[in-house]
Scaffold this active site. Structure first.
Site, PDB file in Angstrom:
ATOM      1  N   ARG A 185       0.748  -1.048  -0.067  1.00  0.00           N
ATOM      2  CA  ARG A 185       0.164  -0.085   0.041  1.00  0.00           C
ATOM      3  C   ARG A 185       0.815   1.198  -0.080  1.00  0.00           C
ATOM      4  NH1 ARG A 185      -4.606  -1.847   4.495  1.00  0.00           N
ATOM      5  NH2 ARG A 185      -5.641  -3.142   2.843  1.00  0.00           N
TER       6      ARG A 185
ATOM      7  N   GLU B  82      -0.699  -9.633  -4.557  1.00  0.00           N
ATOM      8  CA  GLU B  82      -2.319 -10.135  -4.892  1.00  0.00           C
ATOM      9  C   GLU B  82      -2.042 -11.657  -4.987  1.00  0.00           C
ATOM     10  OE1 GLU B  82      -5.177  -9.153  -4.265  1.00  0.00           O
ATOM     11  OE2 GLU B  82      -4.712  -7.047  -3.898  1.00  0.00           O
TER      12      GLU B  82
ATOM     13  N   GLN C 135      -4.913 -17.606  -0.870  1.00  0.00           N
ATOM     14  CA  GLN C 135      -4.878 -18.805  -0.132  1.00  0.00           C
ATOM     15  C   GLN C 135      -3.789 -18.771   1.156  1.00  0.00           C
ATOM     16  OE1 GLN C 135      -4.421 -19.953  -3.603  1.00  0.00           O
ATOM     17  NE2 GLN C 135      -6.358 -21.350  -3.660  1.00  0.00           N
ATOM     18  N   THR C 136      -3.255 -17.293   0.999  1.00  0.00           N
ATOM     19  CA  THR C 136      -2.250 -17.062   2.226  1.00  0.00           C
ATOM     20  C   THR C 136      -2.455 -15.905   3.151  1.00  0.00           C
ATOM     21  OG1 THR C 136      -0.833 -18.177   0.536  1.00  0.00           O
ATOM     22  CG2 THR C 136       0.333 -17.159   2.832  1.00  0.00           C
TER      23      THR C 136
ATOM     24  N   TYR D 173     -10.485 -11.103 -10.149  1.00  0.00           N
ATOM     25  CA  TYR D 173     -10.160 -10.317  -9.200  1.00  0.00           C
ATOM     26  C   TYR D 173      -8.735  -9.660  -9.063  1.00  0.00           C
ATOM     27  CZ  TYR D 173      -8.446  -9.637  -4.474  1.00  0.00           C
ATOM     28  OH  TYR D 173      -7.852  -8.873  -3.235  1.00  0.00           O
TER      29      TYR D 173
ATOM     30  N   ASP E 158     -13.675 -10.780  -4.356  1.00  0.00           N
ATOM     31  CA  ASP E 158     -13.211 -11.900  -4.135  1.00  0.00           C
ATOM     32  C   ASP E 158     -14.129 -12.602  -2.806  1.00  0.00           C
ATOM     33  OD1 ASP E 158     -12.483 -10.609  -1.822  1.00  0.00           O
ATOM     34  OD2 ASP E 158     -10.749 -11.325  -1.586  1.00  0.00           O
TER      35      ASP E 158
END
Ligand code: SF4
Length: 354
Positions: free
Chosen positions: A26, A38, A43-44, A121, A139
């Site tokens: 960011r 991204e 999944q993490t 996404y 998502d």
């Protein structure tokens, strides 16, 4: 009355301005940095990604560096994050970006989606956060927030629901604050409108606008149809030690964890007699053979249930790579699915010597 999405923009952005977590992608939302973040975040969890993110970016600071990185370096940088197809796709995509766009990621979501590993996404996230385009990134978190705001009992797994949420959001994107709006929706889902029946409506900037809260059904949303049960695969893993070396082999390219290294293993949880027969087939004559602790590893659609044996032998077999302990973790990418067995080798502050 259901929530009018045009009304959520201001309170959401105001809340985000005051409450956004400081995260490295960011602070400098350049397209390459947003893209890497991204893909890692799929999944993490954020906390798990942070150390990998810094390491990856300092080793491969540009699309060009990623395109040229040797595969072993790439897999090593990703080791522990799992889902290795992500990093392989990253490199394929980086090569495409170098070839077709002069090393600059395109700003258009439709163009971004041509890259391997980039779906709706991720394309929306890069286009809005890094390039200021009014492209939603929808998502599971964002779908949950939308379902609750709308008090929708439709199945959030259905493509039509996703399309509708995407369109509702697309229409209200604030000019000049596209990236902040995308991230504010993500942040609300991650920090306030939490999953598993635990929305923190008392802390939510959208509480007055939320139909799910008003109707008292927010905690029971979203509605999801169940995923099919995971397939179970049983394996016997062999830690075969010869002097100060251990047997490894490379997994076939293309399949699950393709191209990574693993301890030799076979299908089924084998009793000792059968395990000995496998060793014989590999021309390994065991001096000692002890069962190890059991382990499991869960992939998205698959679960491995593993048992194992620690075997010491006096001779190597050409079927395997015999790797000195001190090079095991520095030079070989071993997937976290085998971490129990790797830990066994590491235990007591050094490698087990038999
Ligand atoms: Fe989610 Fe509650 Fe906010 Fe509605 S009010 S968006 S359910 S946290």
């Amino acid at each position: 009355m259901k929530t009018d999405f045009a009304q959520i923009v201001r309170p959401l952005l105001e809340w985000y301005g005051k409450n956004a977590r400081t995260l490295p992608w960011r602070e400098d939302p350049a397209p390459y940095r947003v893209w890497i973040s991204e893909i890692m975040l799929q999944q993490t969890r954020v906390e798990a990604v942070l150390p990998y993110y810094e390491r990856f970016l300092s080793a491969l600071p540009s699309v060009g560096a990623l395109a040229e990185a040797p595969e072993e370096q790439l897999l090593k940088l990703w080791e522990g994050l799992g889902y290795y197809s992500r990093v392989k796709n990253l490199q394929k995509a980086a090569r495409m970006v170098v070839e077709c766009w002069n090393g600059e990621l395109p700003a258009d979501a439709e163009e971004l989606k041509k890259l391997p590993g980039v779906g709706d996404y991720t394309a929306g996230a890069i286009a809005s956060i890094a390039c200021g385009k009014p492209e939603p990134a929808v998502d599971g978190n964002v779908l949950r927030v939308c379902a609750r705001l709308l008090a929708s009992r439709e199945n959030v797994g259905s493509p039509s629901v996703k399309r509708r949420c995407t369109e509702l959001l697309r229409r209200v994107y604030p000019q000049g604050e596209e990236g902040a709006f995308t991230q504010a929706m993500m942040e609300l889902g991650a920090m306030v409108c939490l999953p598993n029946g635990a929305p923190r409506c008392g802390e939510c900037p959208l509480a007055d606008l939320c139909a799910g809260r008003r109707e008292g059904i927010a905690a029971s949303l979203p509605v999801k149809t169940r995923n099919p049960a995971r397939k179970i695969e049983r394996k016997t893993v062999f830690l075969i030690l010869c002097g100060e070396r251990v047997a490894l082999r490379k997994r076939p390219e293309g399949g699950l964890l393709g191209g990574l290294w693993e301890f030799p293993n076979v299908a089924g949880n084998l009793p000792a007699q059968c395990a000995e027969r496998v060793l014989k087939k590999w021309e390994i004559l065991p001096r000692t053979m002890e069962p190890t602790a059991e382990a499991k590893h869960v992939f998205t659609h698959l679960e491995w249930k593993m048992s194992g044996y620690t075997v010491s032998t006096g001779q190597t077999s050409p079927d395997f790579e015999w790797v000195p302990y001190d090079r095991l973790e520095t030079s070989y990418a071993i997937p976290s699915a085998f971490k129990t067995f790797l830990n066994l080798l590491r235990e007591h502050g050094g490698y087990v010597k038999i």
